[in-house]
Design an enzyme around this catalytic site. Structure first.
Site, PDB file in Angstrom:
ATOM      1  N   GLU A 180      35.427  17.339   8.973  1.00 12.38           N
ATOM      2  CA  GLU A 180      36.026  18.566   9.487  1.00 12.38           C
ATOM      3  C   GLU A 180      37.368  18.921   8.860  1.00 12.38           C
ATOM      4  O   GLU A 180      37.813  20.063   8.938  1.00 12.38           O
ATOM      5  CB  GLU A 180      36.197  18.489  11.002  1.00 12.38           C
ATOM      6  CG  GLU A 180      37.237  17.507  11.491  1.00 12.38           C
ATOM      7  CD  GLU A 180      37.346  17.507  13.017  1.00 12.38           C
ATOM      8  OE1 GLU A 180      38.462  17.687  13.510  1.00 12.38           O
ATOM      9  OE2 GLU A 180      36.327  17.324  13.702  1.00 12.38           O
ATOM     10  N   ASP A 212      31.702  19.240  18.967  1.00  8.78           N
ATOM     11  CA  ASP A 212      32.982  19.935  18.823  1.00  8.78           C
ATOM     12  C   ASP A 212      33.795  19.306  17.699  1.00  8.78           C
ATOM     13  O   ASP A 212      34.873  19.784  17.376  1.00  8.78           O
ATOM     14  CB  ASP A 212      33.763  19.861  20.150  1.00  8.78           C
ATOM     15  CG  ASP A 212      35.065  20.645  20.104  1.00  8.78           C
ATOM     16  OD1 ASP A 212      35.018  21.864  19.854  1.00  8.78           O
ATOM     17  OD2 ASP A 212      36.138  20.032  20.295  1.00  8.78           O
ATOM     18  N   ASP A 217      30.463   0.583  27.683  1.00 12.50           N
ATOM     19  CA  ASP A 217      31.872   0.437  27.337  1.00 12.50           C
ATOM     20  C   ASP A 217      32.185  -1.047  27.227  1.00 12.50           C
ATOM     21  O   ASP A 217      31.436  -1.888  27.746  1.00 12.50           O
ATOM     22  CB  ASP A 217      32.768   1.097  28.392  1.00 12.50           C
ATOM     23  CG  ASP A 217      34.102   1.565  27.818  1.00 12.50           C
ATOM     24  OD1 ASP A 217      34.678   0.814  26.998  1.00 12.50           O
ATOM     25  OD2 ASP A 217      34.564   2.652  28.183  1.00 12.50           O
ATOM     26  N   THR A 268      31.913  15.190  21.740  1.00 16.33           N
ATOM     27  CA  THR A 268      33.243  15.802  21.819  1.00 16.33           C
ATOM     28  C   THR A 268      34.321  14.755  21.546  1.00 16.33           C
ATOM     29  O   THR A 268      35.492  14.969  21.869  1.00 16.33           O
ATOM     30  CB  THR A 268      33.486  16.436  23.205  1.00 16.33           C
ATOM     31  OG1 THR A 268      33.250  15.449  24.218  1.00 16.33           O
ATOM     32  CG2 THR A 268      32.577  17.636  23.437  1.00 16.33           C
ATOM     33  N   LYS A 290      39.118   7.683  30.374  1.00 17.21           N
ATOM     34  CA  LYS A 290      39.566   8.843  31.158  1.00 17.21           C
ATOM     35  C   LYS A 290      38.595  10.016  31.045  1.00 17.21           C
ATOM     36  O   LYS A 290      38.197  10.610  32.049  1.00 17.21           O
ATOM     37  CB  LYS A 290      40.965   9.259  30.700  1.00 17.21           C
ATOM     38  CG  LYS A 290      42.071   8.262  31.036  1.00 17.21           C
ATOM     39  CD  LYS A 290      43.423   8.797  30.606  1.00 17.21           C
ATOM     40  CE  LYS A 290      44.560   7.856  31.037  1.00 17.21           C
ATOM     41  NZ  LYS A 290      44.505   6.565  30.319  1.00 17.21           N
ATOM     42  N   ILE A 291      38.200  10.360  29.812  1.00 18.11           N
ATOM     43  CA  ILE A 291      37.313  11.511  29.626  1.00 18.11           C
ATOM     44  C   ILE A 291      35.907  11.182  30.105  1.00 18.11           C
ATOM     45  O   ILE A 291      35.272  11.970  30.808  1.00 18.11           O
ATOM     46  CB  ILE A 291      37.295  11.942  28.145  1.00 18.11           C
ATOM     47  CG1 ILE A 291      38.702  12.386  27.705  1.00 18.11           C
ATOM     48  CG2 ILE A 291      36.305  13.081  27.930  1.00 18.11           C
ATOM     49  CD1 ILE A 291      38.847  12.592  26.217  1.00 18.11           C
ATOM     50  N   HIS A 302      36.264  22.170  17.103  1.00 14.60           N
ATOM     51  CA  HIS A 302      37.313  21.274  17.611  1.00 14.60           C
ATOM     52  C   HIS A 302      38.263  22.031  18.537  1.00 14.60           C
ATOM     53  O   HIS A 302      39.478  22.018  18.364  1.00 14.60           O
ATOM     54  CB  HIS A 302      38.092  20.644  16.446  1.00 14.60           C
ATOM     55  CG  HIS A 302      38.765  19.354  16.829  1.00 14.60           C
ATOM     56  ND1 HIS A 302      38.837  18.278  15.977  1.00 14.60           N
ATOM     57  CD2 HIS A 302      39.393  18.967  17.967  1.00 14.60           C
ATOM     58  CE1 HIS A 302      39.488  17.285  16.566  1.00 14.60           C
ATOM     59  NE2 HIS A 302      39.836  17.700  17.782  1.00 14.60           N
ATOM     60  N   PRO A 337      36.773   6.236  21.347  1.00  9.11           N
ATOM     61  CA  PRO A 337      37.723   6.485  20.257  1.00  9.11           C
ATOM     62  C   PRO A 337      37.105   6.077  18.923  1.00  9.11           C
ATOM     63  O   PRO A 337      36.110   5.339  18.879  1.00  9.11           O
ATOM     64  CB  PRO A 337      38.901   5.578  20.617  1.00  9.11           C
ATOM     65  CG  PRO A 337      38.276   4.455  21.391  1.00  9.11           C
ATOM     66  CD  PRO A 337      37.155   5.077  22.171  1.00  9.11           C
TER      67      PRO A 337
END
Length: 332
Positions: free
Chosen positions: A263, A258, A173, A232, A153-154, A295, A206
């Site tokens: 983190e 990001d 992918d 990101t 999707k992104i 983030h 992911p």
């Protein structure tokens, strides 16, 4: 249903309260879920956690003892939850599978533009009334080759935006997106071949066992000299030490992120009063051609609204004794 909201941020509370509309009894705490704070869930039917919260087997066992039956994540990623253990303990877990791919993709483009056109340095000069243009040269995006790693999707939105800039699109992918092939002429290839050809690489996969440190020293060595990398997705997808080496030897001309692999101890906190105890981050942050945001790619009105509504929807389903299509433990 009594629900404890861990890691509650001031900016998200109004959205959750509005989506809830008094249906569930929500309690907000700033504490992250850890082995020490799990006790705070005693007396609650459900908890809600964020991507930085820890939900290991040991913590899930504690939650089970405290009679917590449901966990709803306010995120898409769920690598911080031991789903197999949750299923064995009969604790249902659900996430927000898609809150706004536009928010993340648009932030990736913003990072790319700011990094390429030296916007932060330029603005800093202007604040001091310094209008010197030395060392502010960027490049046209038009005609450049961008490698989109992960075309879900992104990644699909990222591909559409970059096509609008006149970029040539390369994709990697496990499944090819035929719409991207038809509409934007994206060319799928192996990750190594993509790295050899791409001027810019944007990460949208992911985090799992296959993508952990996907961008490592060996892959960076295969990249086109002067490549720009934008992350990101998730911090652990890149090996930060390898990124720093790539920046130092000029294989990578610029890097923006990001997300960060360590983190949890940094992001979502105000550490301006002390130096963080993370030498790797300090070193990366000091490199001039590195741009870091904490983030907040998801931080749009639309995304926060969707996250809140889906979180409450998951709770509604469980409260009514019905299944939510966002449940993650059903497939375990």
């Amino acid at each position: 249903m009594k629900v404890l909201i861990y890691s509650a941020k001031d900016f998200e509370i109004p959205y959750l309260e509005n989506a809830n509309n008094g249906k569930h009894k929500l309690t907000f705490i700033k504490d992250a879920l850890t082995s020490k704070t799990a006790i705070k869930a005693l007396g609650y039917d459900a908890i809600s956690i964020f991507s930085a919260d820890e939900c290991s087997f040991m913590i899930l066992e504690k939650l089970k003892d405290f009679n917590v039956k449901y966990i709803t994540l306010r995120s898409t990623g769920y690598d911080n939850v031991n789903l197999r253990s949750a299923a064995r303990l009969n604790i249902k877990v659900a996430n927000v599978p898609a809150y706004s791919p536009y928010a993340i993709a648009e932030h990736a483009v913003a990072l790319l533009l700011a990094l390429n056109r030296k916007l932060i340095a330029s603005n800093s000069r202007v604040k001091q009334f310094n209008f010197n243009l030395n060392h502010l040269i960027g490049f046209d995006l038009n005609g450049k080759t961008i490698g989109v790693v992960g075309t879900g999707k992104i990644g699909s939105v990222m591909s559409k935006i970059m096509h609008g800039f006149g970029c040539n699109l390369l994709g990697f992918d496990i499944e090819e997106n035929q719409c991207l092939i038809n509409d934007f002429n994206i060319k799928y290839m192996s990750l190594i071949e993509l790295c050899k050809q791409a001027d810019i690489i944007s990460l949208h996969v992911p985090l799992n066992s296959d993508t952990h440190h996907l961008i490592d020293r060996n892959l960076i060595e295969q990249m086109k000299p002067g490549v720009v990398i934008i992350n990101t997705a998730r911090g652990l997808i890149v090996d930060t030490e390898a990124i720093i080496e790539g920046l130092e030897n000029k294989t990578i001309s610029a890097f923006a992120m990001d997300v960060y692999e360590n983190e949890k101890n940094l992001f979502f906190k105000d550490l301006s009063y002390k130096m963080p105890e993370d030498n790797l981050f300090i070193k990366l942050n000091a490199i001039p051609n590195v741009l870091i945001t904490g983030h907040h790619a998801f931080l749009t009105i639309e995304a926060l609204t969707n996250i809140a509504e889906t979180t409450i929807y998951n709770l509604d389903c469980w409260n009514d004794g019905t299944d939510t299509e966002n449940e993650l433990t059903e497939t375990i």
